[in-house]
Motif scaffolding. Structure first.
Motif, PDB file in Angstrom:
ATOM      1  N   ILE A   1       0.733  -1.290   0.028  1.00  0.00           N
ATOM      2  CA  ILE A   1      -0.052  -0.260  -0.109  1.00  0.00           C
ATOM      3  C   ILE A   1       0.778   1.399   0.010  1.00  0.00           C
ATOM      4  O   ILE A   1       0.693   2.094  -0.739  1.00  0.00           O
ATOM      5  N   GLU A   2       2.007   1.164   0.792  1.00  0.00           N
ATOM      6  CA  GLU A   2       2.767   2.407   0.912  1.00  0.00           C
ATOM      7  C   GLU A   2       3.500   2.504  -0.457  1.00  0.00           C
ATOM      8  O   GLU A   2       3.726   3.795  -0.969  1.00  0.00           O
ATOM      9  N   GLN A   3       3.909   1.258  -1.177  1.00  0.00           N
ATOM     10  CA  GLN A   3       4.644   1.733  -2.475  1.00  0.00           C
ATOM     11  C   GLN A   3       3.619   2.190  -3.167  1.00  0.00           C
ATOM     12  O   GLN A   3       4.081   3.008  -4.177  1.00  0.00           O
ATOM     13  N   ILE A   4       2.357   1.707  -3.291  1.00  0.00           N
ATOM     14  CA  ILE A   4       1.662   2.399  -4.335  1.00  0.00           C
ATOM     15  C   ILE A   4       1.200   3.672  -4.188  1.00  0.00           C
ATOM     16  O   ILE A   4       1.168   4.577  -5.072  1.00  0.00           O
ATOM     17  N   GLN A   5       1.080   4.017  -2.766  1.00  0.00           N
ATOM     18  CA  GLN A   5       0.646   5.422  -2.527  1.00  0.00           C
ATOM     19  C   GLN A   5       2.078   6.463  -3.052  1.00  0.00           C
ATOM     20  O   GLN A   5       1.933   7.663  -3.306  1.00  0.00           O
ATOM     21  N   ARG A   6       3.104   6.012  -2.735  1.00  0.00           N
ATOM     22  CA  ARG A   6       4.407   6.648  -2.824  1.00  0.00           C
ATOM     23  C   ARG A   6       4.594   6.867  -4.295  1.00  0.00           C
ATOM     24  O   ARG A   6       5.013   8.038  -4.914  1.00  0.00           O
ATOM     25  N   LYS A   7       4.299   5.947  -5.079  1.00  0.00           N
ATOM     26  CA  LYS A   7       4.413   5.668  -6.664  1.00  0.00           C
ATOM     27  C   LYS A   7       3.231   5.214  -7.314  1.00  0.00           C
ATOM     28  O   LYS A   7       3.311   4.012  -7.646  1.00  0.00           O
ATOM     29  N   PRO A   8       2.336   6.246  -7.594  1.00  0.00           N
ATOM     30  CA  PRO A   8       1.116   5.556  -8.101  1.00  0.00           C
ATOM     31  C   PRO A   8       1.317   4.721  -9.378  1.00  0.00           C
ATOM     32  O   PRO A   8       0.389   4.025  -9.838  1.00  0.00           O
ATOM     33  N   ASP A   9       2.420   4.984 -10.019  1.00  0.00           N
ATOM     34  CA  ASP A   9       2.713   4.437 -11.484  1.00  0.00           C
ATOM     35  C   ASP A   9       3.602   3.592 -11.235  1.00  0.00           C
ATOM     36  O   ASP A   9       4.353   3.048 -12.121  1.00  0.00           O
ATOM     37  N   CYS A  10       3.760   2.608  -9.959  1.00  0.00           N
ATOM     38  CA  CYS A  10       4.803   1.939  -9.952  1.00  0.00           C
ATOM     39  C   CYS A  10       4.844   0.250 -10.654  1.00  0.00           C
ATOM     40  O   CYS A  10       3.559   0.134 -10.976  1.00  0.00           O
ATOM     41  N   VAL A  11       5.652  -0.345 -10.724  1.00  0.00           N
ATOM     42  CA  VAL A  11       5.669  -1.907 -11.344  1.00  0.00           C
ATOM     43  C   VAL A  11       6.042  -2.855 -10.072  1.00  0.00           C
ATOM     44  O   VAL A  11       6.789  -2.614  -9.576  1.00  0.00           O
ATOM     45  N   LEU A  12       4.835  -3.615 -10.207  1.00  0.00           N
ATOM     46  CA  LEU A  12       4.819  -4.582  -8.929  1.00  0.00           C
ATOM     47  C   LEU A  12       4.892  -6.094  -9.700  1.00  0.00           C
ATOM     48  O   LEU A  12       4.451  -6.313 -10.824  1.00  0.00           O
ATOM     49  N   GLY A  13       5.741  -6.694  -9.102  1.00  0.00           N
ATOM     50  CA  GLY A  13       5.929  -8.097  -9.421  1.00  0.00           C
ATOM     51  C   GLY A  13       5.200  -8.969  -8.597  1.00  0.00           C
ATOM     52  O   GLY A  13       5.204  -8.829  -7.426  1.00  0.00           O
ATOM     53  N   LEU A  14       4.392  -9.897  -9.202  1.00  0.00           N
ATOM     54  CA  LEU A  14       3.345 -10.398  -8.275  1.00  0.00           C
ATOM     55  C   LEU A  14       3.433 -12.007  -8.415  1.00  0.00           C
ATOM     56  O   LEU A  14       4.101 -12.576  -9.262  1.00  0.00           O
ATOM     57  N   ALA A  15       2.914 -12.744  -7.430  1.00  0.00           N
ATOM     58  CA  ALA A  15       2.997 -14.230  -7.136  1.00  0.00           C
ATOM     59  C   ALA A  15       1.624 -14.897  -7.118  1.00  0.00           C
ATOM     60  O   ALA A  15       0.586 -14.408  -6.650  1.00  0.00           O
TER      61      ALA A  15
ATOM     62  N   MET B   1       8.709  -3.277  -6.714  1.00  0.00           N
ATOM     63  CA  MET B   1       8.607  -4.233  -5.521  1.00  0.00           C
ATOM     64  C   MET B   1       7.825  -5.768  -6.078  1.00  0.00           C
ATOM     65  O   MET B   1       7.000  -5.514  -6.948  1.00  0.00           O
ATOM     66  N   GLN B   2       8.836  -6.714  -5.661  1.00  0.00           N
ATOM     67  CA  GLN B   2       8.403  -7.868  -5.955  1.00  0.00           C
ATOM     68  C   GLN B   2       7.935  -8.852  -4.976  1.00  0.00           C
ATOM     69  O   GLN B   2       8.725  -9.104  -3.840  1.00  0.00           O
ATOM     70  N   LEU B   3       6.839  -9.408  -5.147  1.00  0.00           N
ATOM     71  CA  LEU B   3       6.221 -10.292  -4.065  1.00  0.00           C
ATOM     72  C   LEU B   3       6.528 -11.772  -4.254  1.00  0.00           C
ATOM     73  O   LEU B   3       6.830 -12.113  -5.456  1.00  0.00           O
ATOM     74  N   LEU B   4       7.041 -12.466  -3.365  1.00  0.00           N
ATOM     75  CA  LEU B   4       7.754 -13.876  -3.649  1.00  0.00           C
ATOM     76  C   LEU B   4       6.928 -14.743  -2.499  1.00  0.00           C
ATOM     77  O   LEU B   4       6.989 -14.277  -1.250  1.00  0.00           O
ATOM     78  N   GLY B   5       6.759 -15.982  -2.932  1.00  0.00           N
ATOM     79  CA  GLY B   5       6.656 -16.945  -1.834  1.00  0.00           C
ATOM     80  C   GLY B   5       7.798 -17.916  -2.006  1.00  0.00           C
ATOM     81  O   GLY B   5       8.738 -17.282  -2.717  1.00  0.00           O
ATOM     82  N   ILE B   6       7.902 -18.995  -1.406  1.00  0.00           N
ATOM     83  CA  ILE B   6       9.078 -19.855  -1.470  1.00  0.00           C
ATOM     84  C   ILE B   6       8.295 -21.280  -1.676  1.00  0.00           C
ATOM     85  O   ILE B   6       7.681 -21.547  -0.780  1.00  0.00           O
ATOM     86  N   GLY B   7       8.962 -22.290  -2.396  1.00  0.00           N
ATOM     87  CA  GLY B   7       8.468 -23.603  -2.381  1.00  0.00           C
ATOM     88  C   GLY B   7       9.061 -24.307  -1.333  1.00  0.00           C
ATOM     89  O   GLY B   7      10.286 -23.871  -0.786  1.00  0.00           O
ATOM     90  N   GLY B   8       8.607 -25.480  -0.939  1.00  0.00           N
ATOM     91  CA  GLY B   8       9.106 -26.298   0.097  1.00  0.00           C
ATOM     92  C   GLY B   8      10.603 -26.840  -0.283  1.00  0.00           C
ATOM     93  O   GLY B   8      11.334 -27.156   0.802  1.00  0.00           O
ATOM     94  N   ASN B   9      11.021 -26.735  -1.471  1.00  0.00           N
ATOM     95  CA  ASN B   9      12.454 -27.057  -1.987  1.00  0.00           C
ATOM     96  C   ASN B   9      13.294 -25.858  -2.015  1.00  0.00           C
ATOM     97  O   ASN B   9      14.424 -25.922  -2.675  1.00  0.00           O
ATOM     98  N   GLY B  10      12.666 -24.850  -1.821  1.00  0.00           N
ATOM     99  CA  GLY B  10      13.541 -23.404  -1.892  1.00  0.00           C
ATOM    100  C   GLY B  10      13.293 -22.890  -3.295  1.00  0.00           C
ATOM    101  O   GLY B  10      13.840 -21.734  -3.523  1.00  0.00           O
ATOM    102  N   HIS B  11      12.314 -23.117  -3.930  1.00  0.00           N
ATOM    103  CA  HIS B  11      12.205 -22.597  -5.444  1.00  0.00           C
ATOM    104  C   HIS B  11      11.575 -20.959  -5.007  1.00  0.00           C
ATOM    105  O   HIS B  11      10.917 -20.978  -4.247  1.00  0.00           O
ATOM    106  N   ILE B  12      11.875 -20.292  -5.981  1.00  0.00           N
ATOM    107  CA  ILE B  12      11.315 -18.777  -5.819  1.00  0.00           C
ATOM    108  C   ILE B  12      10.761 -18.804  -7.430  1.00  0.00           C
ATOM    109  O   ILE B  12      11.689 -18.807  -8.378  1.00  0.00           O
TER     110      ILE B  12
END
Ligand code: PGA
Length: 247
Positions: free
Chosen positions: A21-35, A128-139
């Motif tokens: 939310i803070e990222q979008i407010q600070r830069k309304p035309d930001c580029v987000l990496g989603l998962a 800003m890139q959102l990440l999860g992690i696999g049980g085997n360490g994958h991103i």
């Protein structure tokens, strides 16, 4: 790498939502990496709520998803494009022309992965890139043994990933899980200006410990985030249990 441990996954999710939310407010035309996956679903719910309350707008936001299965039509019930529409895009004011997910049905995979990288660059790179992690360490779908420098590419899924994905999606039917995916590479992820990684539950304990306290190794692709200058890892107590250093 900054690590924060929360009593519950809800609290960790709330913190991640605050960062986005803070990222979008600070830069309304930001580029987000989603998962995709089960981990970010509640985060997307919080972002939808923030949009509905008028706290943020996605009108000028651009998004790039980490990955997509090869061979699935983008409207297939289990495609990651469809997942994103159902979990986020259809509920906010984002322009779908600004929503990028690799095309798993591209006839020319080589060209698709190059164009995906070029599109990220043309957008100015991922803020800003959102990440999860696999049980085997994958991103993303960067599986153990992957090249730690590469950009978007074709990856074959490991048996563990196929099993994990069948358990959570595909009605438990392993045979239906595609064997390959297009994924941003570890190199693509490392170029994001900020990474926010979420990991919850017992099934992530070993991967999380290796990512944070182990050596940087392609056997645990997430460990390369130790090299990234601005990564925040948000854990619940269960995922953090095997960490030697907890604060
Ligand atoms: P999950 O998957 O959120 O469904 O646990 C995370 C991942 O595999 O990256």
């Amino acid at each position: 790498m900054k690590v924060r441990i929360f009593e519950s996954s809800q609290e960790a999710t709330h913190e991640a939502a605050a960062l986005f939310i803070e990222q979008i407010q600070r830069k309304p035309d930001c580029v987000l990496g989603l998962a995709t996956g089960s981990t970010p679903i509640k985060l997307y719910k919080e972002l939808i709520l923030a949009y509905k309350e008028g706290t943020i707008s996605f009108k000028r936001v651009k998004t790039f998803n980490l990955d997509e299965y090869v061979g699935l039509d983008r409207l297939h019930t289990q495609s990651y494009y469809r997942f994103m529409c159902e979990q986020l895009f259809d509920h906010v004011d984002i322009d779908k022309r600004n929503c990028h997910v690799p095309n798993g049905q591209a006839k020319n995979i080589e060209r698709e992965v190059m164009q995906y990288e070029a599109a990220i660059e043309a957008a100015g790179g991922i803020d800003m890139q959102l990440l999860g992690i696999g049980g085997n360490g994958h991103i993303g779908f960067n599986e153990p043994g992957c090249n730690l420098d590469c950009g978007t590419h074709l990856e074959s899924l490991t048996r563990q990933t196929i099993q994990d994905n069948a358990r959570l999606f595909f009605n438990g039917n392993e045979a239906q899980v595609p064997r390959q995916a297009l994924t941003m590479g570890v190199g693509t992820i490392l170029r994001a200006r900020r990474c926010v990684l979420l990991a919850f539950g017992k099934s992530k304990q070993v991967a999380v410990q290796g990512m944070i306290e182990g050596p940087i190794t392609k056997n645990n692709p997430a460990s390369v985030l130790q090299r990234h200058p601005d990564t925040v890892v948000l854990l619940d107590t269960l995922a953090a249990e095997k960490l030697k250093k907890k604060g």
